[in-house]
Design an enzyme around this catalytic site. Structure first.
Site, PDB file in Angstrom:
ATOM      1  CE  LYS A  25      57.598  28.502 -60.522  1.00 19.95           C
ATOM      2  NZ  LYS A  25      57.074  28.029 -59.262  1.00 19.95           N
TER       3      LYS A  25
HETATM    4  C1  LIG Z   1      56.431  29.099 -53.573  1.00 25.79           C
HETATM    5  C2  LIG Z   1      55.374  29.491 -54.533  1.00 25.79           C
HETATM    6  N1  LIG Z   1      54.530  30.497 -54.220  1.00 25.79           N
HETATM    7  C3  LIG Z   1      53.559  30.888 -55.060  1.00 25.79           C
HETATM    8  C4  LIG Z   1      53.363  30.262 -56.274  1.00 25.79           C
HETATM    9  C5  LIG Z   1      52.283  30.740 -57.199  1.00 25.79           C
HETATM   10  O1  LIG Z   1      52.854  31.395 -58.302  1.00 25.79           O
HETATM   11  P1  LIG Z   1      52.141  31.419 -59.713  1.00 25.79           P
HETATM   12  O2  LIG Z   1      50.769  31.908 -59.471  1.00 25.79           O
HETATM   13  O3  LIG Z   1      52.951  32.371 -60.508  1.00 25.79           O
HETATM   14  O4  LIG Z   1      52.161  30.041 -60.242  1.00 25.79           O
HETATM   15  C6  LIG Z   1      54.208  29.231 -56.643  1.00 25.79           C
HETATM   16  C7  LIG Z   1      54.026  28.556 -57.938  1.00 25.79           C
HETATM   17  O5  LIG Z   1      54.624  27.623 -58.282  1.00 25.79           O
HETATM   18  C8  LIG Z   1      55.236  28.827 -55.753  1.00 25.79           C
HETATM   19  O6  LIG Z   1      56.054  27.819 -56.077  1.00 25.79           O
END
Ligand SMILES: Cc1ncc(COP(=O)(O)O)c(C=O)c1O
Length: 307
Positions: free
Chosen positions: A159
């Site tokens: 991320k």
């Molecule tokens: C591109 C993307 N996909 C999926 C998610 C979902 O991830 P999470 O459930 O860990 O928040 C996020 C969360 O910010 C994201 O930015």
């Protein structure tokens, strides 16, 4: 503005007043997006504020940093204590938490190695990301003209700040065209994910979602929903999904820390199923919120109580 309620920020190991938590305009991360971050929610429960799946989020924070050859100069225990102190100092009962580790001011060479690594954690109340009504009635999404960056271009499972330019292009285009959110396809034309959410479909009572082969972020919420769905007795298939699968689904929903569990009612003005929140989405959403509120004994391990 939800930031108005935040009085304290955790920055480089200390709680400091919100207004003092500044970064110089020469910071490397401002110019090149050279940072990694997390998005975490803390929920109100009968036993006080509780952070949802904190261990998984902090583990991903570390692996995101490692994927970019950064070392977060604080241990998981220090970050955990910092998050609890931050929530307590701000007197939040529920909030969103944003840890970020980034290259600060030192040099604007693209190579960041002369820049200091800085770590900050913010918290603010953030009730609904994709609208409270959307959680009940479902949202209207569009398939983005922008494709999701391929994971060989940069690791999609990390991320990292800079990669969100791809999501920003997609969501901004969607909003300008009157939609609530964008779905990005991968470079093969399969579904990847929303700009900040993973996607689930329901066909004939079976639940389906894709995985990292489609350049997605492996969401913590995705993992929670797969567990919840299987515990509720549904079959969950992890496979490639295409646009036809989405358009012919009985139900579709997006999941993420910010978006939680949000039904999709239309894709490019085409109704999905009956065009609202379907029965399986409703059941999963209810169980998810019972888990976050500490009302589902099976999932109490998912909560880290602040006090
Ligand atoms: C591109 C993307 N996909 C999926 C998610 C979902 O991830 P999470 O459930 O860990 O928040 C996020 C969360 O910010 C994201 O930015």
């Amino acid at each position: 503005m939800a930031f108005d309620q935040s009085k304290w920020v955790w920055m480089n190991g200390k709680l400091i007043p919100w207004d003092s938590a500044n970064v110089h305009v020469s910071a490397h991360a401002l110019h090149y997006g050279s940072g990694v971050f997390e998005g975490i929610r803390c929920y109100e429960t009968e036993k006080g504020p509780a952070v949802f799946r904190l261990d998984l989020h902090l583990a991903r924070f570390e692996t995101s940093a490692a994927a970019h050859a950064m070392e977060i100069p604080y241990s998981i225990e220090e970050l955990t204590a910092g998050i609890c102190d931050l929530i307590t100092a701000n007197e939040f009962r529920a909030c969103y938490i944003r840890p970020i580790c980034f290259y600060g001011s030192g040099s604007l060479n693209v190579d960041p190695s002369k820049c200091p690594i800085e770590v900050a954690m913010l918290a603010w109340p953030w009730a609904s990301y994709l609208s409270a009504e959307g959680k009940e009635a479902g949202i209207r999404v569009t398939v983005s003209p922008w494709i999701k960056f391929q994971s060989k271009m940069m690791p999609s499972t990390a991320k990292a700040s800079g990669q969100y330019i791809n999501s920003i292009l997609a969501v901004h285009d969607a909003v300008l065209r009157g939609f609530d959110e964008a779905i990005l396809l991968d470079n093969q034309g399969n579904l990847a994910e929303g700009s900040a959410e993973n996607i689930f479909l329901v066909h004939d009572g079976r639940i389906r979602t894709n995985d990292l082969r489609h350049s997605i972020l492996l969401g913590v919420t995705r993992d929670s929903i797969i567990n919840i769905a299987r515990d509720l007795g549904y079959s969950v298939e992890i496979a490639a999904l295409n646009l036809e699968d989405l358009l012919s689904a009985d139900e579709a929903f997006l999941v993420g820390t910010a978006a939680e569990v949000t039904p999709v009612r239309e894709v490019d003005n085409i109704k999905i199923g009956a065009g609202g929140r379907g029965p399986i989405t409703t059941k999963i959403q209810q169980t998810f919120f019972a888990a976050t509120a500490g009302n589902e004994s099976k999932y109490t391990d998912w909560l880290h109580y602040v006090r």
